[in-house]
Write a protein that holds these residues in place. Structure first.
Motif, PDB file in Angstrom:
ATOM      1  N   ILE A 130       0.811  -1.218   0.000  1.00 19.04           N
ATOM      2  CA  ILE A 130       0.000   0.000   0.000  1.00 19.04           C
ATOM      3  C   ILE A 130       0.849   1.275   0.000  1.00 19.04           C
ATOM      4  N   PRO A 131       1.890   1.405   0.850  1.00 20.03           N
ATOM      5  CA  PRO A 131       2.679   2.652   0.828  1.00 20.03           C
ATOM      6  C   PRO A 131       3.292   2.950  -0.540  1.00 20.03           C
ATOM      7  N   ALA A 132       3.829   1.934  -1.207  1.00 23.70           N
ATOM      8  CA  ALA A 132       4.421   2.150  -2.526  1.00 23.70           C
ATOM      9  C   ALA A 132       3.361   2.566  -3.534  1.00 23.70           C
ATOM     10  N   TYR A 133       2.180   1.962  -3.461  1.00 19.02           N
ATOM     11  CA  TYR A 133       1.088   2.347  -4.352  1.00 19.02           C
ATOM     12  C   TYR A 133       0.654   3.783  -4.072  1.00 19.02           C
ATOM     13  N   GLN A 134       0.582   4.141  -2.795  1.00 19.38           N
ATOM     14  CA  GLN A 134       0.178   5.499  -2.441  1.00 19.38           C
ATOM     15  C   GLN A 134       1.171   6.531  -2.978  1.00 19.38           C
ATOM     16  N   GLN A 135       2.442   6.216  -2.888  1.00 18.01           N
ATOM     17  CA  GLN A 135       3.463   7.119  -3.408  1.00 18.01           C
ATOM     18  C   GLN A 135       3.346   7.234  -4.922  1.00 18.01           C
ATOM     19  N   LEU A 136       3.138   6.115  -5.584  1.00 19.71           N
ATOM     20  CA  LEU A 136       3.001   6.118  -7.042  1.00 19.71           C
ATOM     21  C   LEU A 136       1.784   6.938  -7.469  1.00 19.71           C
ATOM     22  N   ILE A 137       0.661   6.712  -6.805  1.00 24.58           N
ATOM     23  CA  ILE A 137      -0.561   7.429  -7.151  1.00 24.58           C
ATOM     24  C   ILE A 137      -0.417   8.923  -6.862  1.00 24.58           C
ATOM     25  N   GLY A 138       0.228   9.254  -5.733  1.00 28.01           N
ATOM     26  CA  GLY A 138       0.450  10.656  -5.395  1.00 28.01           C
ATOM     27  C   GLY A 138       1.276  11.375  -6.446  1.00 28.01           C
ATOM     28  N   THR A 139       2.337  10.738  -6.909  1.00 32.94           N
ATOM     29  CA  THR A 139       3.171  11.325  -7.958  1.00 32.94           C
ATOM     30  C   THR A 139       2.390  11.466  -9.255  1.00 32.94           C
ATOM     31  N   MET A 141      -0.850  11.855  -9.598  1.00 34.80           N
ATOM     32  CA  MET A 141      -1.835  12.926  -9.463  1.00 34.80           C
ATOM     33  C   MET A 141      -1.189  14.311  -9.537  1.00 34.80           C
ATOM     34  N   GLU A 142       0.013  14.435  -8.977  1.00 31.81           N
ATOM     35  CA  GLU A 142       0.664  15.739  -8.903  1.00 31.81           C
ATOM     36  C   GLU A 142       1.401  16.102 -10.180  1.00 31.81           C
ATOM     37  N   HIS A 143       2.036  15.129 -10.799  1.00 32.93           N
ATOM     38  CA  HIS A 143       2.918  15.430 -11.931  1.00 32.93           C
ATOM     39  C   HIS A 143       2.465  14.802 -13.251  1.00 32.93           C
ATOM     40  N   GLY A 144       1.368  14.053 -13.226  1.00 35.53           N
ATOM     41  CA  GLY A 144       0.939  13.385 -14.434  1.00 35.53           C
ATOM     42  C   GLY A 144       1.733  12.120 -14.690  1.00 35.53           C
ATOM     43  N   LEU A 145       1.568  11.574 -15.879  1.00 33.61           N
ATOM     44  CA  LEU A 145       2.227  10.321 -16.208  1.00 33.61           C
ATOM     45  C   LEU A 145       3.664  10.597 -16.658  1.00 33.61           C
ATOM     46  N   THR A 146       4.545  10.746 -15.681  1.00 31.77           N
ATOM     47  CA  THR A 146       5.965  10.898 -15.984  1.00 31.77           C
ATOM     48  C   THR A 146       6.503   9.591 -16.551  1.00 31.77           C
ATOM     49  N   GLN A 147       7.707   9.634 -17.084  1.00 28.83           N
ATOM     50  CA  GLN A 147       8.321   8.420 -17.628  1.00 28.83           C
ATOM     51  C   GLN A 147       8.411   7.341 -16.560  1.00 28.83           C
ATOM     52  N   GLN A 148       8.818   7.729 -15.362  1.00 29.92           N
ATOM     53  CA  GLN A 148       8.979   6.749 -14.291  1.00 29.92           C
ATOM     54  C   GLN A 148       7.639   6.172 -13.855  1.00 29.92           C
ATOM     55  N   VAL A 149       6.641   7.044 -13.715  1.00 25.53           N
ATOM     56  CA  VAL A 149       5.316   6.566 -13.310  1.00 25.53           C
ATOM     57  C   VAL A 149       4.741   5.638 -14.375  1.00 25.53           C
ATOM     58  N   GLY A 150       4.835   6.049 -15.625  1.00 22.13           N
ATOM     59  CA  GLY A 150       4.312   5.230 -16.705  1.00 22.13           C
ATOM     60  C   GLY A 150       4.996   3.882 -16.792  1.00 22.13           C
ATOM     61  N   ASP A 151       6.323   3.878 -16.660  1.00 19.99           N
ATOM     62  CA  ASP A 151       7.067   2.625 -16.732  1.00 19.99           C
ATOM     63  C   ASP A 151       6.726   1.707 -15.554  1.00 19.99           C
ATOM     64  N   THR A 152       6.522   2.304 -14.379  1.00 19.04           N
ATOM     65  CA  THR A 152       6.198   1.489 -13.203  1.00 19.04           C
ATOM     66  C   THR A 152       4.822   0.847 -13.339  1.00 19.04           C
ATOM     67  N   ILE A 153       3.826   1.638 -13.763  1.00 23.30           N
ATOM     68  CA  ILE A 153       2.480   1.092 -13.951  1.00 23.30           C
ATOM     69  C   ILE A 153       2.499   0.009 -15.019  1.00 23.30           C
ATOM     70  N   ALA A 154       3.220   0.281 -16.104  1.00 25.40           N
ATOM     71  CA  ALA A 154       3.300  -0.701 -17.186  1.00 25.40           C
ATOM     72  C   ALA A 154       3.945  -1.998 -16.710  1.00 25.40           C
ATOM     73  N   GLN A 155       4.985  -1.895 -15.912  1.00 18.61           N
ATOM     74  CA  GLN A 155       5.663  -3.090 -15.401  1.00 18.61           C
ATOM     75  C   GLN A 155       4.720  -3.907 -14.522  1.00 18.61           C
TER      76      GLN A 155
END
Length: 261
Positions: A130-139, A141-155
């Motif tokens: 849950i904490p890692a998911y919360q951090q991912l979702i927070g990023t 929401m705040e910054h949009g689908l950055t390269q890192q966020v997109g790659d993490t969700i895709a993985q």
């Protein structure tokens, strides 16, 4: 555009029509009806295949979403069947689509001919995730689908070498912060229905990628043990969205199961 105005929602759906047995496919978190294209293509000549966009996703999403549970989504699915004049269907759900399909089988059992649960589970999210998911979702929401966020969700969802990742990333960029937050809240706060699985007596097929990093294989085995009439198929090398990345073995298992109903 096919829209069902039901249960206080405007549900987008697609329906192949026909007179064969009805299968309703329910997608996972961050996905939409299109994720079942490989299954619809394989089955549409013999089955009536229905796909839909759930609350907060795709063409069903609204700008100001209200809080909801997967029981609400189960009621949406039941109402969609009523809207289409369908008395009973096979419910096939991937991940959160499985969550709502299980709850539909519990709350509307007369409408469920069988269940197909793909990379799903009956329990809650693992607390350590849950904490890692919360951090991912927070990023997100705040910054949009950055390269890192997109790659993490895709993985997590699609796996390392999925060839159409960029097309899904384009869809993820369309998610609003309000829908991201609302969808994750529903996911993170759902109840555990493991102890209620013995109440579900319809036939069930559980398909699970052996390399699924979102939901461990043990959760699939637990569902297979608890459901009274269930079989488990493990997809070698597949991750969370096995029906997309490994559609051939998934379709083979699905067609074999359907032929026995």
């Amino acid at each position: 555009m096919p829209i069902a105005d039901v249960n206080g929602q405007r549900l987008y759906y697609e329906d192949t029509g026909g007179t064969g047995p009805v299968i309703v496919f329910s997608h996972g978190l961050m996905m939409d009806h299109a994720m079942f294209a490989p299954q619809v293509d394989a089955l549409r000549d013999r089955y009536r295949c229905i796909t839909w966009d759930e609350r907060g996703h795709g063409q069903t999403a609204v700008d100001q979403p209200a809080p909801f549970t997967y029981y609400d989504s189960a009621d949406d699915l039941s109402a969609l069947l009523d809207h289409l004049g369908i008395e009973q269907a096979i419910l096939a759900g991937m991940s959160q689509g499985g969550f709502l399909s299980l709850r539909c089988a519990l709350t509307h059992p007369e409408k469920v001919r069988a269940l197909v649960l793909m990379d799903s589970q009956a329990g809650t999210e693992l607390e350590e995730k849950i904490p890692a998911y919360q951090q991912l979702i927070g990023t997100f929401m705040e910054h949009g689908l950055t390269q890192q966020v997109g790659d993490t969700i895709a993985q997590i969802i699609l796996g390392q070498d999925f060839e159409n990742t960029e097309s899904w990333k384009a869809k993820w960029r369309e998610f609003t912060p309000a829908n991201i937050a609302n969808n994750f809240q529903t996911l993170a706060t759902r109840d555990d229905v493991t102890d209620r699985l013995p109440e579900i007596h319809c036939p069930a097929l559980i398909i699970h990628g052996e390399a699924d990093i979102a939901i461990p294989m043990e959760r699939a085995r637990l569902m297979a043990d608890k459901l009274p009439d269930a079989e488990l198929v493990t997809v070698a090398g597949a991750g969370h969205a096995a029906n997309l990345s490994h559609s051939q073995p998934v379709n083979q298992a699905l067609e074999a199961f359907l032929s026995r109903l």
